[in-house]
Design an enzyme around this catalytic site. Structure first.
Site, mmCIF file in Angstrom:
data_model
loop_
_atom_site.group_PDB
_atom_site.id
_atom_site.type_symbol
_atom_site.label_atom_id
_atom_site.label_comp_id
_atom_site.label_asym_id
_atom_site.label_seq_id
_atom_site.Cartn_x
_atom_site.Cartn_y
_atom_site.Cartn_z
ATOM 1 N N LYS A 1 32.773 -14.672 -44.659
ATOM 2 C CA LYS A 1 33.609 -13.563 -45.609
ATOM 3 C C LYS A 1 33.158 -12.465 -44.309
ATOM 4 C CE LYS A 1 28.629 -13.085 -46.050
ATOM 5 N NZ LYS A 1 27.493 -11.639 -46.116
ATOM 6 N N LYS B 1 21.252 -18.901 -43.145
ATOM 7 C CA LYS B 1 20.752 -18.573 -42.034
ATOM 8 C C LYS B 1 19.679 -19.077 -40.682
ATOM 9 C CE LYS B 1 20.898 -13.810 -43.068
ATOM 10 N NZ LYS B 1 22.132 -13.561 -43.262
ATOM 11 N N LYS C 1 28.313 -7.718 -41.262
ATOM 12 C CA LYS C 1 27.517 -7.224 -40.511
ATOM 13 C C LYS C 1 27.212 -8.220 -38.785
ATOM 14 C CE LYS C 1 25.313 -4.808 -42.821
ATOM 15 N NZ LYS C 1 24.388 -3.867 -43.643
HETATM 16 P P1 AMP Z 1 24.005 -7.204 -46.775
HETATM 17 O O1 AMP Z 1 23.963 -6.294 -45.305
HETATM 18 O O2 AMP Z 1 23.864 -8.695 -46.534
HETATM 19 O O3 AMP Z 1 22.377 -6.515 -47.347
HETATM 20 O O4 AMP Z 1 24.398 -6.507 -47.905
HETATM 21 C C1 AMP Z 1 24.444 -5.727 -49.188
HETATM 22 C C2 AMP Z 1 25.463 -5.674 -50.220
HETATM 23 O O5 AMP Z 1 27.425 -6.038 -50.015
HETATM 24 C C3 AMP Z 1 25.065 -6.768 -51.020
HETATM 25 O O6 AMP Z 1 25.153 -6.531 -52.753
HETATM 26 C C4 AMP Z 1 26.055 -8.001 -50.552
HETATM 27 O O7 AMP Z 1 26.281 -8.857 -51.889
HETATM 28 C C5 AMP Z 1 27.645 -6.606 -50.095
HETATM 29 N N1 AMP Z 1 28.339 -7.545 -49.205
HETATM 30 C C6 AMP Z 1 28.540 -7.618 -48.146
HETATM 31 N N2 AMP Z 1 28.981 -8.307 -47.423
HETATM 32 C C7 AMP Z 1 29.935 -8.829 -48.086
HETATM 33 C C8 AMP Z 1 31.488 -8.805 -48.109
HETATM 34 N N3 AMP Z 1 31.967 -9.552 -47.187
HETATM 35 N N4 AMP Z 1 31.985 -8.649 -49.153
HETATM 36 C C9 AMP Z 1 31.645 -8.773 -50.128
HETATM 37 N N5 AMP Z 1 30.181 -8.076 -50.139
HETATM 38 C C10 AMP Z 1 29.875 -8.212 -49.733
#
Ligand code: AMP
Length: 348
Positions: free
Chosen positions: A196, A116, A199
């Protein structure tokens, strides 16, 4: 209720959910909600959102949008406590107490922190450094033992386990050491062919609200290769593949596309494409078209439910208010116990 049977998970309020969130986190959330032996708590991690640059108006909107997404995918307020993190002050209070057993060095060395800082070099803030402590507080506040999250969160869970151990050793608390609950799609690759789905990376994701045309459009931009070459099995689990086409170049984009094929169309379809790659060749136009339809078929009912929810704002308001009340009832007990054990209260 055995507290280790509690489950907590959250998603930041940074925008619409994408397939990575859905497969990595939400599918696990749904599976555990359906299992009677667990008490499930699912929050919108709106405080976590302010650890990286954000727009105030967007946050105000998104903290509600994620609740609507949760309801649309099938999280059920009759079975799960669905809430917004910032409505329960105890998350922030506990995070500060937990920071007393956490070293700065440990936080600075987490790969997620380093990533980050690289992404936002002008925003190397204390809030960002504290992200894993706040996440530990989210989980330990409810003494949750199981956390349905994607693979990218593993370093944070490791930090949460260490914090729980230190608290238990130093202050005699009884926090469980939380572990992740894995789903088939715990790592959903980016459409850009690198890393990966996320967003924050434009062109990497498909949103749950995308229509067929948008999905087709996003997939059409995903990089491919000549369609013919060698497939090598790699990785300790023998599950990953390297695609090397006739020019000798490796294509991560193709590996990523076939991961999506497996997740949405099954293993047989993936095996067929792998055989094609080593034989007559893959026709990517067709592959992408079939994949777009398979993805849209899973998303369409969610989008339908979302439209119904948008037409009933009163219901969404009630879910938000009731969820916060229920979460607070558990949270105040844990914080009171921690205050007592850390010497911030007289023993009663
Ligand atoms: P965040 O948007 O970073 O708050 O992520 C929310 C949830 O989505 C967390 O449990 C992340 O581990 C999961 N997540 C986000 N991106 C991925 C991805 N590309 N593959 C699998 N899980 C994801």
């Amino acid at each position: 209720m055995n507290p280790t049977k509690r489950v907590l998970s959250g998603i930041r309020a940074t925008g619409r959910l994408h397939l990575g969130n859905y497969l990595g986190a939400v599918k696990g959330m749904l599976a555990l909600q359906a299992d009677e032996q667990y008490q499930t708590l699912y929050m919108v991690a709106d405080v976590h959102t302010i650890t990286t640059p954000y727009d105030v108006e967007e946050l105000r909107r998104n903290r509600r949008e994620v609740i609507i997404d949760y309801l649309a995918v099938g999280l059920d307020p009759e079975r799960s406590i669905i809430f917004q993190q910032s409505e329960v002050n105890q998350h922030l209070e506990l995070a500060f107490y937990l920071s007393a057993v956490t070293t700065i060095g440990k936080m600075q060395h987490l790969p997620t922190f380093k990533d980050k800082v690289k992404q936002y070099p002008q925003h190397n803030t204390m809030a960002l450094l504290n992200y894993p402590i706040l996440m530990a507080a989210d989980i330990l506040l409810y003494k949750a033992g199981l956390v349905p999250v994607g693979k990218d969160q593993e370093p944070h869970l490791e930090a949460a386990r260490e914090i729980a151990r230190r608290m238990n050793q130093d202050y005699g608390t009884d926090f469980p050491e939380p572990v992740s609950f894995k789903t088939e799609g715990d790592y959903v690759p980016s459409l850009t062919g690198e890393g990966k789905m996320s967003k924050s990376v434009e062109g990497s994701y498909i949103n749950l609200t995308d229509d067929l045309e948008t999905i087709q459009h996003r997939l059409s931009a995903a990089p491919t290769d000549s369609g013919q070459g060698k497939v090598e099995v790699v990785g300790d689990d023998q599950k990953s593949r390297r695609f090397v086409d006739q020019s000798g170049a490796e294509s991560e984009g193709v590996a990523n596309l076939l991961s999506l094929v497996e997740l949405f169309e099954g293993e047989d379809k993936r095996n067929k494409y792998e055989a094609d790659y080593q034989g007559a060749g893959i026709r990517y136009g067709e592959l992408k078209q079939d994949l777009a339809v398979a993805i849209y078929e899973q998303l369409e009912p969610i989008q339908q439910k979302r439209r119904e929810l948008e037409a009933d704002p009163g219901y969404v308001d009630r879910v938000i208010a009731e969820g916060a009340d229920k979460a607070r009832q558990i949270a105040v007990e844990t914080v009171e116990e921690v205050r007592q054990k850390m010497g911030l209260r007289q023993w009663q």
